[in-house]
Scaffold this active site. Structure first.
Site, PDB file in Angstrom:
ATOM      1  N   GLY A 299      22.139  19.145  37.792  1.00 19.11           N
ATOM      2  CA  GLY A 299      20.910  19.904  37.602  1.00 19.11           C
ATOM      3  C   GLY A 299      20.909  21.201  38.387  1.00 19.11           C
ATOM      4  O   GLY A 299      19.880  21.610  38.931  1.00 19.11           O
ATOM      5  N   ALA A 300      22.046  21.867  38.440  1.00 13.59           N
ATOM      6  CA  ALA A 300      22.214  23.032  39.319  1.00 13.59           C
ATOM      7  C   ALA A 300      22.011  24.359  38.609  1.00 13.59           C
ATOM      8  O   ALA A 300      22.379  25.402  39.138  1.00 13.59           O
ATOM      9  CB  ALA A 300      23.594  22.989  39.964  1.00 13.59           C
TER      10      ALA A 300
ATOM     11  N   GLY B  43      16.425  26.360  40.320  1.00 17.26           N
ATOM     12  CA  GLY B  43      15.674  25.672  41.365  1.00 17.26           C
ATOM     13  C   GLY B  43      16.513  25.255  42.557  1.00 17.26           C
ATOM     14  O   GLY B  43      17.453  25.946  42.960  1.00 17.26           O
TER      15      GLY B  43
ATOM     16  N   GLY C 161      18.703  22.951  42.885  1.00 18.30           N
ATOM     17  CA  GLY C 161      20.102  22.715  42.576  1.00 18.30           C
ATOM     18  C   GLY C 161      20.917  23.994  42.597  1.00 18.30           C
ATOM     19  O   GLY C 161      22.034  24.031  43.124  1.00 18.30           O
TER      20      GLY C 161
ATOM     21  N   SER D  65      12.018  11.938  47.056  1.00 16.85           N
ATOM     22  CA  SER D  65      10.742  12.590  47.304  1.00 16.85           C
ATOM     23  C   SER D  65       9.930  11.758  48.284  1.00 16.85           C
ATOM     24  O   SER D  65      10.056  10.528  48.323  1.00 16.85           O
ATOM     25  CB  SER D  65       9.967  12.725  45.983  1.00 16.85           C
ATOM     26  OG  SER D  65       8.605  12.994  46.210  1.00 16.85           O
TER      27      SER D  65
ATOM     28  N   TYR E 113       7.207   8.546  38.052  1.00 19.30           N
ATOM     29  CA  TYR E 113       7.952   9.418  38.964  1.00 19.30           C
ATOM     30  C   TYR E 113       8.086   8.772  40.337  1.00 19.30           C
ATOM     31  O   TYR E 113       9.177   8.706  40.909  1.00 19.30           O
ATOM     32  CB  TYR E 113       7.240  10.760  39.094  1.00 19.30           C
ATOM     33  CG  TYR E 113       7.903  11.684  40.101  1.00 19.30           C
ATOM     34  CD1 TYR E 113       9.089  12.340  39.797  1.00 19.30           C
ATOM     35  CD2 TYR E 113       7.332  11.894  41.359  1.00 19.30           C
ATOM     36  CE1 TYR E 113       9.704  13.174  40.716  1.00 19.30           C
ATOM     37  CE2 TYR E 113       7.941  12.731  42.290  1.00 19.30           C
ATOM     38  CZ  TYR E 113       9.120  13.366  41.965  1.00 19.30           C
ATOM     39  OH  TYR E 113       9.732  14.187  42.884  1.00 19.30           O
TER      40      TYR E 113
END
Length: 286
Positions: free
Chosen positions: A21-22, A25, A27, A138, A164
């Site tokens: 996911g880079a 953001g 990442g 998180s 989540y």
């Protein structure tokens, strides 16, 4: 550690890091800073074109490859094409508080993106990993509740934020059980957790229970949030360390080694979750 910055990154020359996911953001910031410190950074992303454009002109060595962690075939293809050592795997890709949806494998999209896909990716790549696996979680894992009989949200009413929170608790428990297995095997590889706090990125900004715009004083900038991930990926921390912002509530500030929530330290639950997740992956493959 609260004053630790990217200037404190060690020389990473010769090291290879995968960041999922880079393409944007946290990442992208993580990939950028690791490459600047000398690492060869492999970006595992859904949109290869956008990711290549994002790193074009940045200093360092980048390798952009297709990877959608919500698609188990994509996970297997990425892992199957890997050869050679992998020093650090950063499981960063994630979604937050999204509407109910099913993946191509028929799995819950949010649970698969945040937990099930990274679970499979880690297990498939683990034989190549030489140093550590970093799992981005998180602080909201502390409010998560798992139903191992319905981990994939098939029989319960779906709620985006509850899903989540549960997925991020699953990430913490996955790290705990992974570290137990690594220790039992006598492996030097570490499993490490990183929480960016509440970072002002697209991930949180779209949430229907959004606190980013209403309570900006509680949040980290994306650059600050990435510090926890970078510290977890490079500092000499113990196995299953939980790295998060040093400020009150672990919401903002520089990185510090903190403590996961009580539920995230439940070894028996972690073992049961591992089995339940493996069962989901096996069922999806049939």
């Amino acid at each position: 550690m609260a004053k630790w910055t990217t200037d404190d990154l060690p020389d990473l020359t010769g090291r290879t890091v995968v960041v999922t996911g880079a393409g944007r953001g946290l990442g992208l910031i993580t990939a950028r800073e690791l490459a600047r410190a000398g690492a060869r950074v492999v970006l595992g992303v859904r949109d290869v074109g956008k990711a290549r454009a994002a790193v074009a002109g940045l200093p360092g060595t980048f390798d952009v490859r297709p990877l959608d962690v919500a698609d188990l075939a994509s996970v297997r293809a990425f892992a199957g094409s890997w050869s050679g050592p992998l020093d650090v795997l950063v499981n960063n890709a994630g979604v937050m508080d999204v509407p109910a949806a099913r993946t191509a494998d028929g799995l819950d999209r949010q649970t698969t993106t945040n937990h099930t896909g990274p679970f499979l990716l880690t297990n498939l790549l683990l034989g190549h990993v030489t140093d550590r696996v970093v799992h981005v979680t998180s602080q909201l894992h502390r409010r998560g509740e798992l139903d191992l009989g319905d981990l994939d949200w098939r029989t319960r009413a779906y709620h985006g934020m509850a899903a989540y929170q549960a997925s991020k608790l699953a990430v913490v428990l996955f790290s705990l059980e992974l570290q137990r297995r690594l220790d039992a095997a006598g492996s030097p590889v570490r499993s490490v957790l990183a929480s960016p706090g509440i970072a002002r990125t697209a991930l949180a900004a779209h949430s229907r229970s959004n606190v980013v715009n209403r309570f900006r004083f509680l949040t980290n900038s994306p650059e600050q949030g990435a510090l926890s991930v970078l510290y977890a990926a490079t500092a000499d921390v113990p196995g299953n360390a939980y790295v998060g912002p040093a400020g009150p509530g672990g919401l903002r500030g520089g990185p510090a080694v903190r403590r996961a929530g009580k539920a995230g330290l439940d070894a028996a639950l972690a073992r049961r979750l591992w089995d339940a997740t493996a069962g989901l992956v096996e069922a999806a493959a049939r």
